[in-house]
Design a protein around this motif. Structure first.
Motif, PDB file in Angstrom:
ATOM      1  N   MET A 171      31.890  -6.367  25.584  1.00 33.24           N
ATOM      2  CA  MET A 171      33.059  -6.318  26.465  1.00 33.24           C
ATOM      3  C   MET A 171      32.636  -6.416  27.932  1.00 33.24           C
ATOM      4  O   MET A 171      31.562  -5.961  28.296  1.00 33.24           O
ATOM      5  CB  MET A 171      33.807  -5.010  26.243  1.00 33.24           C
ATOM      6  N   THR A 172      33.520  -6.959  28.723  1.00 36.13           N
ATOM      7  CA  THR A 172      33.200  -7.117  30.136  1.00 36.13           C
ATOM      8  C   THR A 172      34.208  -6.317  30.952  1.00 36.13           C
ATOM      9  O   THR A 172      35.154  -5.740  30.406  1.00 36.13           O
ATOM     10  CB  THR A 172      33.347  -8.597  30.542  1.00 36.13           C
ATOM     11  N   THR A 173      34.027  -6.342  32.257  1.00 36.62           N
ATOM     12  CA  THR A 173      34.988  -5.639  33.114  1.00 36.62           C
ATOM     13  C   THR A 173      36.351  -6.314  33.056  1.00 36.62           C
ATOM     14  O   THR A 173      37.351  -5.707  33.418  1.00 36.62           O
ATOM     15  CB  THR A 173      34.498  -5.622  34.573  1.00 36.62           C
ATOM     16  N   ALA A 174      36.405  -7.560  32.609  1.00 38.80           N
ATOM     17  CA  ALA A 174      37.697  -8.261  32.521  1.00 38.80           C
ATOM     18  C   ALA A 174      38.652  -7.536  31.583  1.00 38.80           C
ATOM     19  O   ALA A 174      39.857  -7.728  31.643  1.00 38.80           O
ATOM     20  CB  ALA A 174      37.475  -9.687  32.043  1.00 38.80           C
ATOM     21  N   ASP A 175      38.097  -6.689  30.687  1.00 38.65           N
ATOM     22  CA  ASP A 175      38.946  -5.976  29.722  1.00 38.65           C
ATOM     23  C   ASP A 175      39.382  -4.594  30.207  1.00 38.65           C
ATOM     24  O   ASP A 175      39.968  -3.839  29.438  1.00 38.65           O
ATOM     25  CB  ASP A 175      38.181  -5.788  28.401  1.00 38.65           C
ATOM     26  N   LEU A 176      39.076  -4.240  31.429  1.00 31.27           N
ATOM     27  CA  LEU A 176      39.404  -2.878  31.894  1.00 31.27           C
ATOM     28  C   LEU A 176      40.822  -2.801  32.451  1.00 31.27           C
ATOM     29  O   LEU A 176      41.201  -3.599  33.322  1.00 31.27           O
ATOM     30  CB  LEU A 176      38.432  -2.458  33.001  1.00 31.27           C
ATOM     31  N   VAL A 177      41.588  -1.832  31.954  1.00 31.95           N
ATOM     32  CA  VAL A 177      42.955  -1.597  32.466  1.00 31.95           C
ATOM     33  C   VAL A 177      43.076  -0.101  32.763  1.00 31.95           C
ATOM     34  O   VAL A 177      42.786   0.730  31.897  1.00 31.95           O
ATOM     35  CB  VAL A 177      44.031  -1.983  31.418  1.00 31.95           C
ATOM     36  N   LEU A 178      43.521   0.224  33.968  1.00 36.00           N
ATOM     37  CA  LEU A 178      43.719   1.631  34.316  1.00 36.00           C
ATOM     38  C   LEU A 178      45.207   1.922  34.464  1.00 36.00           C
ATOM     39  O   LEU A 178      45.909   1.274  35.253  1.00 36.00           O
ATOM     40  CB  LEU A 178      43.003   1.971  35.632  1.00 36.00           C
ATOM     41  N   TYR A 179      45.684   2.902  33.707  1.00 36.43           N
ATOM     42  CA  TYR A 179      47.049   3.403  33.854  1.00 36.43           C
ATOM     43  C   TYR A 179      46.984   4.530  34.869  1.00 36.43           C
ATOM     44  O   TYR A 179      46.286   5.542  34.640  1.00 36.43           O
ATOM     45  CB  TYR A 179      47.597   3.884  32.495  1.00 36.43           C
ATOM     46  N   LEU A 221      33.591  -2.208  39.741  1.00 37.06           N
ATOM     47  CA  LEU A 221      34.204  -2.762  38.536  1.00 37.06           C
ATOM     48  C   LEU A 221      35.628  -3.226  38.843  1.00 37.06           C
ATOM     49  O   LEU A 221      36.432  -2.461  39.391  1.00 37.06           O
ATOM     50  CB  LEU A 221      34.239  -1.697  37.426  1.00 37.06           C
ATOM     51  N   ASN A 222      35.921  -4.444  38.492  1.00 34.45           N
ATOM     52  CA  ASN A 222      37.288  -4.947  38.639  1.00 34.45           C
ATOM     53  C   ASN A 222      38.113  -4.462  37.464  1.00 34.45           C
ATOM     54  O   ASN A 222      37.604  -4.355  36.342  1.00 34.45           O
ATOM     55  CB  ASN A 222      37.311  -6.474  38.653  1.00 34.45           C
ATOM     56  N   TYR A 223      39.374  -4.192  37.704  1.00 36.32           N
ATOM     57  CA  TYR A 223      40.235  -3.732  36.617  1.00 36.32           C
ATOM     58  C   TYR A 223      41.684  -4.096  36.927  1.00 36.32           C
ATOM     59  O   TYR A 223      42.048  -4.342  38.076  1.00 36.32           O
ATOM     60  CB  TYR A 223      40.090  -2.217  36.414  1.00 36.32           C
ATOM     61  N   GLU A 224      42.463  -4.103  35.860  1.00 32.74           N
ATOM     62  CA  GLU A 224      43.896  -4.350  36.015  1.00 32.74           C
ATOM     63  C   GLU A 224      44.564  -2.997  36.254  1.00 32.74           C
ATOM     64  O   GLU A 224      44.220  -2.016  35.584  1.00 32.74           O
ATOM     65  CB  GLU A 224      44.404  -4.977  34.712  1.00 32.74           C
ATOM     66  N   LEU A 282      42.386   4.976  30.508  1.00 32.02           N
ATOM     67  CA  LEU A 282      41.616   3.738  30.708  1.00 32.02           C
ATOM     68  C   LEU A 282      41.546   2.998  29.395  1.00 32.02           C
ATOM     69  O   LEU A 282      41.239   3.603  28.358  1.00 32.02           O
ATOM     70  CB  LEU A 282      40.189   4.040  31.185  1.00 32.02           C
ATOM     71  N   LYS A 283      41.872   1.722  29.449  1.00 36.01           N
ATOM     72  CA  LYS A 283      41.649   0.887  28.264  1.00 36.01           C
ATOM     73  C   LYS A 283      40.509  -0.077  28.571  1.00 36.01           C
ATOM     74  O   LYS A 283      40.426  -0.619  29.672  1.00 36.01           O
ATOM     75  CB  LYS A 283      42.913   0.118  27.914  1.00 36.01           C
ATOM     76  N   HIS A 284      39.656  -0.234  27.587  1.00 32.77           N
ATOM     77  CA  HIS A 284      38.552  -1.196  27.715  1.00 32.77           C
ATOM     78  C   HIS A 284      38.508  -1.950  26.400  1.00 32.77           C
ATOM     79  O   HIS A 284      37.948  -1.461  25.414  1.00 32.77           O
ATOM     80  CB  HIS A 284      37.235  -0.452  27.982  1.00 32.77           C
ATOM     81  N   GLY A 285      39.172  -3.098  26.363  1.00 35.13           N
ATOM     82  CA  GLY A 285      39.339  -3.791  25.089  1.00 35.13           C
ATOM     83  C   GLY A 285      40.127  -2.905  24.140  1.00 35.13           C
ATOM     84  O   GLY A 285      41.214  -2.428  24.476  1.00 35.13           O
ATOM     85  N   ALA A 308      47.200   5.267  49.559  1.00 35.12           N
ATOM     86  CA  ALA A 308      47.855   4.250  50.395  1.00 35.12           C
ATOM     87  C   ALA A 308      47.439   2.837  50.017  1.00 35.12           C
ATOM     88  O   ALA A 308      48.177   1.884  50.289  1.00 35.12           O
ATOM     89  CB  ALA A 308      47.522   4.498  51.862  1.00 35.12           C
ATOM     90  N   ASN A 309      46.289   2.696  49.391  1.00 32.91           N
ATOM     91  CA  ASN A 309      45.789   1.355  49.083  1.00 32.91           C
ATOM     92  C   ASN A 309      46.019   0.937  47.638  1.00 32.91           C
ATOM     93  O   ASN A 309      45.394  -0.011  47.167  1.00 32.91           O
ATOM     94  CB  ASN A 309      44.309   1.266  49.460  1.00 32.91           C
ATOM     95  N   GLN A 310      46.938   1.618  46.963  1.00 37.00           N
ATOM     96  CA  GLN A 310      47.247   1.256  45.576  1.00 37.00           C
ATOM     97  C   GLN A 310      48.506   0.386  45.530  1.00 37.00           C
ATOM     98  O   GLN A 310      49.409   0.551  46.361  1.00 37.00           O
ATOM     99  CB  GLN A 310      47.434   2.522  44.718  1.00 37.00           C
ATOM    100  N   PRO A 311      48.573  -0.501  44.538  1.00 39.21           N
ATOM    101  CA  PRO A 311      49.713  -1.430  44.488  1.00 39.21           C
ATOM    102  C   PRO A 311      51.057  -0.742  44.312  1.00 39.21           C
ATOM    103  O   PRO A 311      52.084  -1.289  44.721  1.00 39.21           O
ATOM    104  CB  PRO A 311      49.405  -2.328  43.275  1.00 39.21           C
TER     105      PRO A 311
END
Ligand code: GSH
Length: 217
Positions: free
Chosen positions: A1-9, A29-32, A60-63, A204-207
């Motif tokens: 798995m790569t960082t492309a699979d990282l999602v943070l709720y 690490l890049n994450y969604e 956190l989801k990773h794959g 302040a810097n979160q979407p």
């Protein structure tokens, strides 16, 4: 798995999410980013709870892997992405000390000022309650850090313990805790605040930070 699979709720003001965001930033690490609006009760909804372990962020989801609890998530990131370590290799005593400080915040201080606890305590008492318990927790933390801190919580290197501090100081200020009683906590927090990784992870810097709050949080 790569960082492309990282999602943070995450929720922009959630201190537990903020810890994980700091660890992700520290490790580059890049994450969604999946926003869960705590004030709208999205953490309680079926959609979030169909996969989360508890009605709390972060997850956190990773794959196919799904992890709750910020401490477990940060330990997982440390094991899977060992670059820029947050725990020193081959030093069990120091690793335990770093975990102890992380737990002083993550297990002793934050849980008693969590949103669901404050709702139970009630609008009238919640400010006093939060201020009292954060101050009590900070008394112990100040004593500990006065023995362990250099530039950061433990010596002069950033560790897992530092992931926990800025968010808790931010909450302390929201509860009007007198920070002049905690000079070591303040000094370490000031040193962390100027690092790019902590700047990127603050609310302040979160979407999902509303535009009208960006200047003040
Ligand atoms: N021990 C958990 C605590 C998680 C937690 O308390 N999350 C808070 C935000 S910091 C939350 O989701 N609160 C929602 C609520 O109380 O309803 C962790 O470290 O991840």
């Amino acid at each position: 798995m790569t960082t492309a699979d990282l999602v943070l709720y995450s929720y922009f003001r959630s201190s537990c999410s903020w810890r994980v965001r700091s660890a992700l930033a520290w490790k580059n690490l890049n994450y969604e980013y999946e926003a869960v609006n705590l004030l709208k009760g999205e953490q309680l909804g079926d959609e979030y709870n169909s996969t989360a372990s508890a009605p709390l962020v972060p997850t956190l989801k990773h794959g196919d892997v799904s992890i709750g609890q910020s401490i477990a998530i940060i330990e997982y990131l440390e094991e899977v992405f060992p670059e820029r370590p947050l725990l020193p290799a081959n030093d069990p005593a120091k690793r335990a000390l770093i975990r102890e400080i992380a737990c002083m915040i993550g297990c002793d201080i934050q849980p008693v000022q969590n949103l669901r606890v404050l709702k139970y305590v009630g609008a009238e008492r919640k400010m006093d309650h939060g201020k009292h318990w954060i101050s009590k927790g900070f008394e112990a933390l100040e004593k500990k850090l006065s023995l362990t801190a250099g530039k950061y919580c433990v010596g002069d290197s950033v560790t897992m313990a530092d992931m926990f501090l800025p968010a808790q100081v931010y909450n302390a200020k929201r509860f009007d805790v007198d920070m002049s009683a905690f000079p070591t906590i303040t000094k370490v927090n000031d040193a962390l605040s100027i690092l790019d990784e902590f700047e990127r992870s603050r609310p302040a810097n979160q979407p999902d930070c509303p535009e009208d709050l960006r200047a003040t949080c």
